[in-house]
Structures are given as structure tokens and as C-alpha cells.
Motif scaffolding. Structure first.
Motif, PDB file in Angstrom:
ATOM      1  N   SER A   1      -9.863  -7.744 -29.483  1.00  0.00           N
ATOM      2  CA  SER A   1     -10.812  -7.846 -28.394  1.00  0.00           C
ATOM      3  C   SER A   1     -10.178  -7.540 -27.049  1.00  0.00           C
ATOM      4  CB  SER A   1     -11.400  -9.254 -28.338  1.00  0.00           C
ATOM      5  OG  SER A   1     -11.991  -9.612 -29.550  1.00  0.00           O
TER       6      SER A   1
ATOM      7  N   SER B   1      -9.523 -10.300 -33.737  1.00  0.00           N
ATOM      8  CA  SER B   1     -10.752  -9.541 -33.493  1.00  0.00           C
ATOM      9  C   SER B   1     -10.521  -8.296 -32.663  1.00  0.00           C
ATOM     10  CB  SER B   1     -11.781 -10.444 -32.800  1.00  0.00           C
ATOM     11  OG  SER B   1     -11.238 -10.982 -31.611  1.00  0.00           O
TER      12      SER B   1
ATOM     13  N   LEU C   1     -12.497  -0.746 -24.702  1.00  0.00           N
ATOM     14  CA  LEU C   1     -12.153  -1.784 -25.672  1.00  0.00           C
ATOM     15  C   LEU C   1     -11.160  -1.239 -26.683  1.00  0.00           C
ATOM     16  CD1 LEU C   1     -15.787  -3.057 -26.342  1.00  0.00           C
ATOM     17  CD2 LEU C   1     -14.168  -3.856 -24.613  1.00  0.00           C
TER      18      LEU C   1
ATOM     19  N   ASN D   1     -13.832 -12.923 -25.362  1.00  0.00           N
ATOM     20  CA  ASN D   1     -13.158 -11.914 -26.178  1.00  0.00           C
ATOM     21  C   ASN D   1     -14.214 -10.886 -26.567  1.00  0.00           C
ATOM     22  OD1 ASN D   1     -10.703 -13.381 -26.234  1.00  0.00           O
ATOM     23  ND2 ASN D   1     -11.454 -14.622 -27.931  1.00  0.00           N
ATOM     24  N   LEU D   2     -14.040  -9.656 -26.137  1.00  0.00           N
ATOM     25  CA  LEU D   2     -15.061  -8.637 -26.322  1.00  0.00           C
ATOM     26  C   LEU D   2     -14.540  -7.505 -27.190  1.00  0.00           C
ATOM     27  CD1 LEU D   2     -17.896  -7.575 -25.512  1.00  0.00           C
ATOM     28  CD2 LEU D   2     -16.801  -6.502 -23.526  1.00  0.00           C
ATOM     29  N   SER D   3     -15.243  -7.250 -28.288  1.00  0.00           N
ATOM     30  CA  SER D   3     -14.945  -6.101 -29.139  1.00  0.00           C
ATOM     31  C   SER D   3     -16.201  -5.237 -29.228  1.00  0.00           C
ATOM     32  CB  SER D   3     -14.526  -6.562 -30.537  1.00  0.00           C
ATOM     33  OG  SER D   3     -15.618  -7.152 -31.224  1.00  0.00           O
TER      34      SER D   3
END
Length: 311
Positions: free
Chosen positions: A32, A30, A144, A285-287
Motif C-alpha cells: 500500500s 498489502s 501506488l 494504507n491505500l492499494s
């Protein structure tokens, strides 16, 4: 149940177990920004604090975690006295020893921290390369993968709680109107794809107050929550309640990660939420498009996970 990469990325809510090593493929897939969130931890390694720390280190390595967020109550029962207080070693430096936890710690204050010397926690930022607490409330911008931005708004919730005035929680002199004006202005000016608000106290929880403990915080419902609604905040993350929780209200996901040491056995969840009294923490988990998070216990079991889209 072991979770595959596809299950980790696409499942909106699941119970079961996953190994720390199975999280990393989801991060790569992803693209992320991975990080960890823990709260209510500072007990000199006792009450399973050290066991939680060990598992945090393992998962941080598997995820390639970039930083750790502490959602307050960093030192029990009465904060610290100075930057040389022995608790800096016994509750922090000698507990979170994994190399993967020597990334920055983004810290906020809890009510137990307000029982001690708050300025000492601010000043420790100049002594420790990983302790980051520049002010009682502050913003932090993360870039990001792909160039999108995420703004984190770290708020100081204890001064909003009216019952603390006149108690051992020394919040006297803190201007909550000024803090709200700052937050409103900062959220208005932010152009980031994600605006994430982090505090110590819950606003809404997945628990009823029928057990005699105040889980929801009416003072924050009245004063802080309207700003989250006004600015279409998707997630509010906190601690204070010594368990792991998630619940949705009015389009906002409220997550509690307050299980870094001492916990309790909570009642059944309400409002369609999730709650566990297991010791543990939160992984994210950051996207640009998605925020994937999991509530993980000290054995590495994923108790709950969800994906929030940025829409």
C-alpha cells in the motif's frame, strides 16, 4: 486487544488497541501507499496537540508514511498574520518534530484559517519544504505500488457555508460555482483507480444536531454531495468536528479526523456510525483494490478500522 496482520487487513470494523509497530506488516502485506491525516490542530502544542504529534511520529515511522494530510483549522483561533507569524514555529515546526513527519504535508484551509491571512498560508509553501498548499483548492496524483494511480481532490469548503458571510470568517469573494465546476471537470477527466475527496467541513456525520451543534452541513449536502454521488466517490475525508468519526450514507464513507488538539465528549453515534472524543488522527494504507484506514488515539490505540474496496 492486539491486532494481528490478518485482522488489520481483513477486519471491517473493530474496537480495541494496537501498537504502532504492528501496523507496518499490514502495509508490507498489502503493498500500500501509507499516509496520515490530522485536522484541527494548531494550538501551540496545547490541548494534547503535542501528545498527538508524538504518536503521529511513532506510527509514521512504523508505517513508513509517505505524507501527511492536514484537513484544516491549522491555526487557532484566527489563522496566521504572515509567513513570519510566531505560530508557524509554536504550532507547527516545533510540534511536529519527528523525522518521519518531515515528509510533505498536503494542506487545506479551515474556517479558522479564514479568520487570518489565507495568502500567508499559501505563501508558506515557498518557505517550508514540507508545507504544500499551492491553491485554495487543488488536485494531487499519487502513484501506488504496482503503478495504479490515486487522485486526491482537495476542496475549500468554508466559502460554501452561508453563515460565514458577514462573519469573521472572511470568505467573501470566493466563487463557489467556479470551484464546483472545477471539481466536476477534474473528477470527469480523472482516470485514476481511486478518487478521494478531502475537505474541511463534514457533509454527513455520525452525530445528531440535538446537542445544539451543527454537525451535518446542509450547504454541503445541497451543493457538494451531489458531485460525490455523480462520480461514485467512495470516501470523503474532513475535519472541523473535533472528534473522530465514520459513517456511511448512499455508498459513501464519510470520515472525520478533527481530533488533532482540542476535542469534546460526543453523544452516542447515529446512522450506525462510529464516534470518539479521543485525541488522535487517521492512518491510511491505500492499494489499487483497497483503502484500509484506522482511527487512532494519542496513545496508539486503534479505536476503529475499516477496509473499503474499489468496486
Amino acid at each position: 486487544m492486539q491486532l494481528s496482520r490478518r485482522q488489520f487487513v481483513s477486519t471491517t470494523a473493530v474496537t480495541g488497541a494496537t501498537l504502532a509497530t504492528e501496523i507496518k506488516p499490514a502495509v508490507a502485506a498489502s503493498a500500500s501507499l501509507p499516509f496520515i491525516i490530522v485536522g484541527d490542530w494548531g494550538r501551540r502544542g496545547h490541548h494534547d496537540q503535542r501528545n498527538v504529534a508524538v504518536e503521529m511520529g511513532k506510527i509514521a515511522a512504523a508505517m513508513d508514511s509517505r505524507f501527511t494530510i492536514s484537513v484544516g483549522d491549522n491555526f487557532y483561533e484566527n489563522g496566521v498574520e504572515s509567513v513570519d507569524d510566531p505560530q508557524w514555529q509554536s504550532s507547527f515546526e516545533e510540534v511536529y518534530t519527528a523525522p518521519t513527519l518531515f515528509t510533505p504535508w498536503k494542506v487545506i484551509l479551515g474556517n479558522h484559517d479564514y479568520r487570518g491571512n489565507v495568502q500567508a498560508q499559501l505563501d508558506y509553501s515557498r518557505k517550508s519544504p514540507r508545507w504544500t498548499l499551492p491553491a485554495r483548492y487543488y488536485t494531487d496524483t499519487q502513484t501506488l505500488p504496482g503503478g495504479a494511480k490515486a487522485d486526491f481532490f482537495y476542496v475549500d469548503t468554508s466559502p460554501f457555508i452561508r453563515k460565514y458571510y458577514g462573519s469573521r470568517v472572511n470568505v467573501v469573494g470566493q466563487d463557489t460555482d467556479a470551484q464546483l465546476a472545477w471539481l466536476d471537470r477534474a473528477l470527469t477527466e480523472s482516470t485514476a483507480q481511486w478518487k478521494i475527496v478531502v475537505g474541511h467541513h463534514p457533509i454527513y456525520t455520525a452525530l445528531s444536531d440535538d446537542d445544539g451543534y451543527e454537525h451535518d452541513q446542509p450547504d454541503l449536502i445541497a451543493r457538494l454531495n451531489p458531485l460525490l454521488l455523480k462520480h461514485n466517490i467512495r470516501i470523503y475525508i474532513c475535519g472541523h468536528d473535533h472528534c473522530l468519526q465514520s459513517v456511511k450514507m448512499d455508498g459513501i464513507t464519510y470520515v472525520v479526523s478533527g481530533a488533532g488538539s482540542e476535542t469534546y465528549r460526543p453523544a452516542a453515534p447515529i446512522r450506525g456510525g462510529f464516534v470518539s472524543g479521543s485525541h488522535g488522527f487517521m492512518v491510511v494504507n491505500l492499494s489499487a483494490a483497497r483503502l484500509e484506514y484506522a482511527l487512532v488515539d494519542m496513545h496508539g490505540n486503534t479505536l476503529f478500522m475499516e477496509a473499503i474496496t474499489n468496486a
